[in-house]
Every structure is written in C-alpha cells, then in structure tokens.
Write a protein that holds these residues in place. Structure first.
Motif, PDB file in Angstrom:
ATOM      1  N   GLY A 279      40.768  47.097  53.114  1.00 28.87           N
ATOM      2  CA  GLY A 279      41.890  47.054  54.754  1.00 28.87           C
ATOM      3  C   GLY A 279      42.571  45.662  54.947  1.00 28.87           C
ATOM      4  O   GLY A 279      42.276  44.767  54.148  1.00 28.87           O
ATOM      5  N   GLY A 280      43.781  45.420  55.397  1.00 31.50           N
ATOM      6  CA  GLY A 280      45.257  44.646  55.655  1.00 31.50           C
ATOM      7  C   GLY A 280      45.623  44.221  55.099  1.00 31.50           C
ATOM      8  O   GLY A 280      45.493  44.849  53.518  1.00 31.50           O
ATOM      9  N   ILE A 281      46.945  43.718  55.407  1.00 37.05           N
ATOM     10  CA  ILE A 281      47.865  43.843  54.109  1.00 37.05           C
ATOM     11  C   ILE A 281      48.144  43.712  53.257  1.00 37.05           C
ATOM     12  O   ILE A 281      48.284  43.857  52.042  1.00 37.05           O
ATOM     13  CB  ILE A 281      49.568  43.224  54.624  1.00 37.05           C
ATOM     14  CG1 ILE A 281      50.500  43.236  54.349  1.00 37.05           C
ATOM     15  CG2 ILE A 281      48.459  41.428  54.954  1.00 37.05           C
ATOM     16  CD1 ILE A 281      50.671  44.826  54.741  1.00 37.05           C
ATOM     17  N   ARG A 282      46.796  42.595  52.027  1.00 36.11           N
ATOM     18  CA  ARG A 282      46.694  42.159  51.388  1.00 36.11           C
ATOM     19  C   ARG A 282      46.418  43.460  50.982  1.00 36.11           C
ATOM     20  O   ARG A 282      46.641  43.878  49.074  1.00 36.11           O
ATOM     21  CB  ARG A 282      45.390  40.527  51.267  1.00 36.11           C
ATOM     22  CG  ARG A 282      46.133  39.972  50.394  1.00 36.11           C
ATOM     23  CD  ARG A 282      46.770  39.723  49.656  1.00 36.11           C
ATOM     24  NE  ARG A 282      47.775  40.113  47.889  1.00 36.11           N
ATOM     25  CZ  ARG A 282      48.728  39.874  47.997  1.00 36.11           C
ATOM     26  NH1 ARG A 282      49.628  39.197  48.878  1.00 36.11           N
ATOM     27  NH2 ARG A 282      49.538  41.102  47.185  1.00 36.11           N
ATOM     28  N   GLY A 283      45.094  44.078  50.586  1.00 38.00           N
ATOM     29  CA  GLY A 283      44.571  45.485  50.371  1.00 38.00           C
ATOM     30  C   GLY A 283      45.762  46.513  50.265  1.00 38.00           C
ATOM     31  O   GLY A 283      45.905  46.968  49.073  1.00 38.00           O
ATOM     32  N   LEU A 284      46.542  46.293  51.095  1.00 41.98           N
ATOM     33  CA  LEU A 284      47.965  47.512  50.840  1.00 41.98           C
ATOM     34  C   LEU A 284      49.087  47.387  49.463  1.00 41.98           C
ATOM     35  O   LEU A 284      48.779  47.834  49.141  1.00 41.98           O
ATOM     36  CB  LEU A 284      48.508  47.751  52.157  1.00 41.98           C
ATOM     37  CG  LEU A 284      47.678  48.672  53.155  1.00 41.98           C
ATOM     38  CD1 LEU A 284      47.965  48.618  54.675  1.00 41.98           C
ATOM     39  CD2 LEU A 284      47.093  50.127  52.795  1.00 41.98           C
ATOM     40  N   LEU A 285      49.409  45.887  50.055  1.00 40.07           N
ATOM     41  CA  LEU A 285      50.320  45.101  48.982  1.00 40.07           C
ATOM     42  C   LEU A 285      49.042  45.300  46.937  1.00 40.07           C
ATOM     43  O   LEU A 285      50.019  45.363  46.157  1.00 40.07           O
ATOM     44  CB  LEU A 285      50.335  44.389  49.667  1.00 40.07           C
ATOM     45  CG  LEU A 285      51.853  43.964  51.005  1.00 40.07           C
ATOM     46  CD1 LEU A 285      51.726  42.371  50.584  1.00 40.07           C
ATOM     47  CD2 LEU A 285      52.953  44.972  50.934  1.00 40.07           C
TER      48      LEU A 285
END
Length: 330
Positions: A279-285
């Motif tokens: 989860g979160g933007i770091r996981g997405l990126l």
C-alpha cells in the motif's frame, strides 16, 4: 481496467465489446455490477447505435457514463458523430476507473453542479477545452489523430490522448471535493502545489510568453504543470490515474517484470509484481517504475515512442503520495 468474460461462454471480452466473438452473445455492460451481462437482461443505452456504447441504461435512458454527457454532436453532424463516439469510449474508461477507486461520481441529472460533459465539435463553432463548476468541455477535434498529433508537436508535449485530456480535466473537478477550504488537505495542497489563489490569467500569460522555469523537471511532472498550482494538481492527478489504471490492468492480465538482473540509474531493481504491490505511493511506484522501463523498451522494439516518457522526481513523488492518501481516504 479488469479482464472481462462473456456471461454465456466465459471467453475473454474487452471493455468496448458489443458482441462476444465466440458465442455471438449481444453484450451489455452493467455499471452497477461493473461486469458484462447479456444485452437481453436489460435495456441498451440510447447511445448504442449513435456511439457504439455497450452500457445498459438507467432511468435516464442512458448508461451511467453517457448520462453524464449534457451536450453532444448533432444527429446531422457526421464528422462530429464519429469523433463523439471516440470521446465516449475514453469517457467510459475514465468513469470506470473513478468508480473502481471509490471516487464519487454524481452527475448533473442527480444534483445541481454535478459532473457534466459537453462534447462539442469545433468545426461547428468555437470550443475551448476546460473545466468550470463541474462542467467539462472537450473539443472533439482531439479525437482526430492528425489534429491531436499536430498540437502535441507544436506544444512540445511528450503525450497527448483523449483519455489523458479527460483525466486532466476531471482532476480540476475533484480538487475542491478532495481539498475543501479550511481543511488540512487544502493546507497541505498549498504546501505542495502552491497557492491556487494566484492570478491564473497572469500565470498563463507568463507561461506562454516565457515558458516553464529551466528546472521544471525537478519539481513538476510536466512543463505545463509549472504554469499554476491548478495545473500542477491536474497534471499530477492525471498521472496518478495513469498509474493506477495501468497497474490494475497489469494485475488483471498477470503482467509481471522479472529482470534483467542489472542495477538501474535510480537503483530500483527491475522487478514488478503488481498483484503483490504494498500500500501507499512507495509500493505503487516500486512496481510502476520497473513496469515502465519494460513497456518503454517494448514500444521502442516496435519503433514507437515511449509509452510513459516521464521522470518522477522526489517532489513529484511527494505530490503523488498526497493524492494517493486523499483517494484512499475517499
């Protein structure tokens, strides 16, 4: 986007299908379930013949997506009709993603000031693409590939699509919804994007006279985002939608990236498992960036331009993280 199947034979069908090519079943997209049904199980959208819409109608006579269109090309406008159909395809993909993300989609038929689209042909009169008080206006000339590519080249843009336009304009619609005045979100917005109360006309005049600042790429996702905080928000929000949609599609089709076993310039490993993204933007990126390297390489192998020709610096990632937090909070 998800991978869909025919309700009769369970063969793969794509989001735009009117007919299953295997069973010949006439299809209708059920917007409440966000799945395909037999057309005979409901009432076809009034735009099925006019714009090849595959949705099932609600009480308005249109599907959920087409019901958001307030004004369209006239029945006697053959050129506008073809372009209108293409614009509605892009809008259906936009609306589907908004619903998948849990964002509110309340149309003008449901409440005053609700979301509405005017899809107009500039060959029949002047049209300015933009957003104002819930109304998104789109020049259907953007559905013409040659016109759109000419403007993309003239404006030195690396990317210009109908869906991209709609994602940009819908961002303006959601800004006051996700960042209401006198809220923590508005305060944080101004820290990251700047004060949106700055004179927009003056900012636009300066941008088109002087261009973006020389260091724009270190602070903004696109050069246009440097013009004004409103445009920075809209460009960044549109990129967030690009990322979420593409990763969902990757999960649906089981797309992963494994290698090559080399170190990239940003030291991120070239491994992407979208179904396991944290989860979160770091996981997405951490999933998105290796995916873009592979997709860009595949495009170049076909002699085409990069599918995602953008660099996401730390300042842009922080803005994307803020948008991700707002979307997840609903």
């Amino acid at each position: 986007m998800r991978a869909f199947t025919c309700p009769d034979c369970r063969h793969l069908v794509v989001f735009e299908n009117l007919l299953c090519l295997n069973s010949q079943t006439a299809l209708g997209f059920d917007w409440q379930a966000r799945e395909f049904a037999r057309l005979s199980d409901g009432v076809p959208c009034a735009n099925r013949e006019f714009a090849a819409c595959n949705g099932l109608a609600n009480a308005s006579g249109y599907c959920l997506s087409c019901a958001l269109t307030r004004t369209r090309a006239g029945d006697d406008d053959e050129d506008g009709r073809e372009r209108f159909a293409k614009a509605e395809v892009a809008k259906r993909r936009l609306v589907f993603e908004l619903l998948e993300l849990g964002l509110p989609v309340v149309g003008y038929r449901e409440r005053p000031g609700g979301l509405a689209f005017d899809l107009l042909n500039s060959r029949r009169g002047e049209v300015t693409t933009g957003h104002a008080d819930g109304l998104i206006t789109l020049d259907l000339a953007e559905a013409d590939d040659a016109h759109r590519e000419r403007l993309r080249t003239e404006m030195q843009e690396p990317y210009r699509t109908l869906l991209g336009h709609m994602r940009h304009e819908i961002a303006h619609y959601y800004e006051p919804i996700l960042c209401p005045e006198r809220s923590w979100a508005r305060a944080r917005y101004r820290e990251l994007f700047g004060d949106e109360r700055a004179d927009y006309q003056a900012a636009m005049d300066h941008y088109y006279a002087e261009g973006p600042p020389s260091d724009w790429s270190s602070r903004f996702v696109t050069a246009y985002a440097a013009m004004h905080p409103w445009e920075d928000w809209a460009e960044t929000f549109a990129h967030y939608l690009h990322i979420r949609d593409t990763l969902q599609t990757s999960v649906a089709y089981g797309v992963t990236v494994v290698g090559p076993d080399v170190v990239n310039a940003d030291e991120a490993p070239l491994y992407a498992f979208p179904a396991a993204a944290s989860g979160g933007i770091r996981g997405l990126l951490d999933t998105w960036l290796p995916m873009t390297y592979a997709l860009n390489a595949l495009n170049r192998s076909m002699g085409a331009s990069d599918i995602y020709p953008f660099v996401l610096g730390p300042a842009v990632i922080e803005k994307l993280g803020f948008i991700d937090e707002l979307v997840r909070l609903g």
